[in-house]
Design an enzyme around this catalytic site. Structure first.
Site, PDB file in Angstrom:
ATOM      1  N   ARG A 105      41.425 -75.601  49.728  1.00 16.25           N
ATOM      2  CA  ARG A 105      43.032 -75.784  49.487  1.00 16.25           C
ATOM      3  C   ARG A 105      43.414 -77.227  48.972  1.00 16.25           C
ATOM      4  O   ARG A 105      43.050 -78.098  49.729  1.00 16.25           O
ATOM      5  CB  ARG A 105      43.344 -75.837  50.900  1.00 16.25           C
ATOM      6  CG  ARG A 105      43.227 -74.243  51.433  1.00 16.25           C
ATOM      7  CD  ARG A 105      44.275 -73.321  50.807  1.00 16.25           C
ATOM      8  NE  ARG A 105      44.128 -71.845  51.329  1.00 16.25           N
ATOM      9  CZ  ARG A 105      43.382 -70.920  50.799  1.00 16.25           C
ATOM     10  NH1 ARG A 105      42.395 -71.299  49.903  1.00 16.25           N
ATOM     11  NH2 ARG A 105      43.266 -69.805  51.122  1.00 16.25           N
ATOM     12  N   LYS A 162      36.686 -63.459  39.895  1.00 12.52           N
ATOM     13  CA  LYS A 162      35.794 -62.766  40.877  1.00 12.52           C
ATOM     14  C   LYS A 162      36.737 -61.564  41.220  1.00 12.52           C
ATOM     15  O   LYS A 162      37.721 -61.647  41.773  1.00 12.52           O
ATOM     16  CB  LYS A 162      35.902 -63.908  42.340  1.00 12.52           C
ATOM     17  CG  LYS A 162      35.016 -63.194  43.439  1.00 12.52           C
ATOM     18  CD  LYS A 162      34.791 -64.123  44.548  1.00 12.52           C
ATOM     19  CE  LYS A 162      35.975 -64.368  45.549  1.00 12.52           C
ATOM     20  NZ  LYS A 162      36.178 -62.889  46.239  1.00 12.52           N
ATOM     21  N   ASP A 197      23.053 -54.094  53.724  1.00 16.45           N
ATOM     22  CA  ASP A 197      22.616 -52.650  54.147  1.00 16.45           C
ATOM     23  C   ASP A 197      21.176 -52.588  54.164  1.00 16.45           C
ATOM     24  O   ASP A 197      20.504 -53.664  54.131  1.00 16.45           O
ATOM     25  CB  ASP A 197      23.009 -51.765  53.241  1.00 16.45           C
ATOM     26  CG  ASP A 197      23.498 -50.269  53.785  1.00 16.45           C
ATOM     27  OD1 ASP A 197      22.743 -49.789  54.174  1.00 16.45           O
ATOM     28  OD2 ASP A 197      24.672 -49.871  53.362  1.00 16.45           O
ATOM     29  N   THR A 245      33.922 -68.465  55.377  1.00 15.36           N
ATOM     30  CA  THR A 245      34.793 -69.462  55.926  1.00 15.36           C
ATOM     31  C   THR A 245      36.061 -69.070  56.862  1.00 15.36           C
ATOM     32  O   THR A 245      36.638 -70.082  57.311  1.00 15.36           O
ATOM     33  CB  THR A 245      35.352 -70.053  54.512  1.00 15.36           C
ATOM     34  OG1 THR A 245      35.778 -68.964  53.656  1.00 15.36           O
ATOM     35  CG2 THR A 245      34.150 -70.954  53.624  1.00 15.36           C
ATOM     36  N   ASP A 256      32.083 -59.591  44.056  1.00 15.36           N
ATOM     37  CA  ASP A 256      31.763 -60.051  45.427  1.00 15.36           C
ATOM     38  C   ASP A 256      32.008 -58.778  46.349  1.00 15.36           C
ATOM     39  O   ASP A 256      32.976 -58.652  47.048  1.00 15.36           O
ATOM     40  CB  ASP A 256      33.119 -61.056  45.615  1.00 15.36           C
ATOM     41  CG  ASP A 256      32.795 -61.704  46.873  1.00 15.36           C
ATOM     42  OD1 ASP A 256      31.799 -61.814  47.734  1.00 15.36           O
ATOM     43  OD2 ASP A 256      33.920 -62.504  47.424  1.00 15.36           O
ATOM     44  N   LYS A 283      29.577 -58.623  48.929  1.00 15.85           N
ATOM     45  CA  LYS A 283      29.086 -58.921  50.153  1.00 15.85           C
ATOM     46  C   LYS A 283      28.054 -57.896  50.525  1.00 15.85           C
ATOM     47  O   LYS A 283      28.246 -57.349  51.916  1.00 15.85           O
ATOM     48  CB  LYS A 283      30.048 -59.130  51.056  1.00 15.85           C
ATOM     49  CG  LYS A 283      30.991 -60.792  50.677  1.00 15.85           C
ATOM     50  CD  LYS A 283      31.640 -61.315  51.529  1.00 15.85           C
ATOM     51  CE  LYS A 283      32.470 -62.247  51.259  1.00 15.85           C
ATOM     52  NZ  LYS A 283      33.325 -62.160  50.479  1.00 15.85           N
ATOM     53  N   ARG A 302      44.350 -67.500  46.888  1.00 15.42           N
ATOM     54  CA  ARG A 302      45.636 -67.485  47.044  1.00 15.42           C
ATOM     55  C   ARG A 302      46.586 -68.826  46.343  1.00 15.42           C
ATOM     56  O   ARG A 302      47.488 -68.675  45.940  1.00 15.42           O
ATOM     57  CB  ARG A 302      45.947 -67.333  48.561  1.00 15.42           C
ATOM     58  CG  ARG A 302      45.927 -65.719  48.768  1.00 15.42           C
ATOM     59  CD  ARG A 302      45.846 -65.545  50.229  1.00 15.42           C
ATOM     60  NE  ARG A 302      44.370 -66.309  50.769  1.00 15.42           N
ATOM     61  CZ  ARG A 302      43.929 -65.884  51.933  1.00 15.42           C
ATOM     62  NH1 ARG A 302      44.703 -65.302  52.831  1.00 15.42           N
ATOM     63  NH2 ARG A 302      42.778 -66.198  52.075  1.00 15.42           N
ATOM     64  N   GLN A 320      41.793 -69.099  56.398  1.00 12.88           N
ATOM     65  CA  GLN A 320      40.749 -69.874  56.103  1.00 12.88           C
ATOM     66  C   GLN A 320      40.737 -70.889  57.334  1.00 12.88           C
ATOM     67  O   GLN A 320      41.655 -71.443  57.627  1.00 12.88           O
ATOM     68  CB  GLN A 320      40.548 -70.554  54.757  1.00 12.88           C
ATOM     69  CG  GLN A 320      40.557 -69.629  53.727  1.00 12.88           C
ATOM     70  CD  GLN A 320      39.240 -68.907  53.504  1.00 12.88           C
ATOM     71  OE1 GLN A 320      38.541 -69.014  54.403  1.00 12.88           O
ATOM     72  NE2 GLN A 320      38.876 -68.091  52.249  1.00 12.88           N
TER      73      GLN A 320
HETATM   74  O1  C5P Z   1      42.647 -66.812  48.662  1.00 12.33           O
HETATM   75  P1  C5P Z   1      41.533 -67.682  48.873  1.00 12.33           P
HETATM   76  O2  C5P Z   1      41.297 -68.994  48.352  1.00 12.33           O
HETATM   77  O3  C5P Z   1      41.429 -68.029  50.672  1.00 12.33           O
HETATM   78  O4  C5P Z   1      40.357 -66.737  48.592  1.00 12.33           O
HETATM   79  C1  C5P Z   1      38.861 -67.059  48.832  1.00 12.33           C
HETATM   80  C2  C5P Z   1      38.057 -66.199  48.242  1.00 12.33           C
HETATM   81  O5  C5P Z   1      36.761 -66.392  48.478  1.00 12.33           O
HETATM   82  C3  C5P Z   1      38.423 -64.480  48.801  1.00 12.33           C
HETATM   83  O6  C5P Z   1      38.174 -63.775  47.930  1.00 12.33           O
HETATM   84  C4  C5P Z   1      37.149 -64.329  49.966  1.00 12.33           C
HETATM   85  O7  C5P Z   1      36.934 -62.900  50.108  1.00 12.33           O
HETATM   86  C5  C5P Z   1      36.029 -65.089  49.126  1.00 12.33           C
HETATM   87  N1  C5P Z   1      35.085 -65.711  50.182  1.00 12.33           N
HETATM   88  C6  C5P Z   1      35.399 -66.473  51.257  1.00 12.33           C
HETATM   89  N2  C5P Z   1      34.355 -66.846  52.178  1.00 12.33           N
HETATM   90  C7  C5P Z   1      33.256 -66.457  51.917  1.00 12.33           C
HETATM   91  C8  C5P Z   1      32.942 -65.706  50.766  1.00 12.33           C
HETATM   92  C9  C5P Z   1      33.869 -65.387  50.098  1.00 12.33           C
HETATM   93  O8  C5P Z   1      36.687 -66.740  51.471  1.00 12.33           O
HETATM   94  N3  C5P Z   1      32.459 -66.990  52.800  1.00 12.33           N
END
Ligand code: C5P
Length: 233
Positions: free
Chosen positions: A180, A36, A68, A119, A63, A65, A210, A189
């Site tokens: 997680r 992604k 517009d 999230t 991604d 998002k 992460r 998150q």
């Molecule tokens: O590092 P982590 O696992 O939190 O990354 C989550 C990824 O998912 C990030 O790239 C974030 O931009 C994306 N994302 C999110 N929540 C959403 C849509 C996308 O965390 N609703």
């Protein structure tokens, strides 16, 4: 045939440079089919990076998002199609006219995904912006609009999977970030679940950033997550 754990795992390449992204994509390719590219990386490295990720053999998830006016979003979808991406996100909060216009230019090879409520957001975040419903009501409302407009999948947290499965067609894919593994840092998150819980609840794809890319050894971290996913399948 059911998709394997590898086919369901999406690595969020939330890094700042092409070198880091390509190195991670190559290291993690045996364990995850999807990479992604989010706002940080795309803004830094642009369309060339997307092509480079495709050249590693990965499926590309752009991604951006998008949110517009309908015409601008549709033209951006066309540009993404030109980059040969297989998943692309837009915000369902853009409304049905925007979503329908985007869907109308998306080929079958593109899974167009609608983001419901991020999230990282919670009830207070919604309140602040004038939405008095709780998070899961708002997620379901947006997902229904998306499904009615022909979206291919929705992005939500694992906590809403049950409600979404009841409310929308099974063909609409559920793409779940905020994953997680037990004991790992939640960072920003708020609505998280473990990989096994999310798959058991009915997630089609898991997005993990992460916990893998910031681990001391990303290959070990991804292997553990993959094993968790496989155990729940
Ligand atoms: O590092 P982590 O696992 O939190 O990354 C989550 C990824 O998912 C990030 O790239 C974030 O931009 C994306 N994302 C999110 N929540 C959403 C849509 C996308 O965390 N609703």
């Amino acid at each position: 045939m059911k998709p394997s754990g590898r086919d369901r795992l999406i690595i969020a390449l939330d890094v700042g440079t092409r070198a880091e992204a390509i190195s991670l994509a190559l290291t993690l390719a045996p364990f995850a089919a999807w990479m992604k590219i989010g706002l940080q990386l795309f803004t830094a490295e642009g369309p060339d990076l997307v092509r480079a990720i495709r050249e590693t053999g990965a499926q590309a998830f752009l991604d951006l998002k998008l949110h517009d006016i309908p015409n601008t979003v549709a033209r951006a979808v066309e540009s993404a199609v030109g980059l040969d991406v297989q998943m692309l996100t837009l915000h369902l909060g853009g409304g049905s006219e925007m979503i329908r216009t985007a869907v109308s230019v998306a080929p079958d090879t593109l899974l167009l995904l609608g983001v419901t409520v991020l999230t990282s957001a919670n009830r207070e975040t919604l309140r602040e912006t004038g939405i008095i419903d709780d998070v899961s009501q708002q997620v379901v409302r947006l997902a229904k609009i998306g499904a009615e407009c022909g979206i291919g999948g929705v992005v939500a947290s694992a906590r809403e999977i049950g409600a979404l499965r009841k409310a929308i067609d099974r063909n609409v894919k559920l793409v779940i970030p905020g994953i997680r593994p037990t004991g790992s840092d939640e960072h920003d998150q708020k609505r998280t679940m473990t990989p096994a819980e999310a798959v058991a609840a009915g997630a089609d794809y898991l997005v993990v950033g992460r916990p893998i890319i910031a681990a001391p050894d990303p290959a070990i971290a991804v292997k553990q997550i993959l094993e968790e996913i496989e155990s729940a399948l």
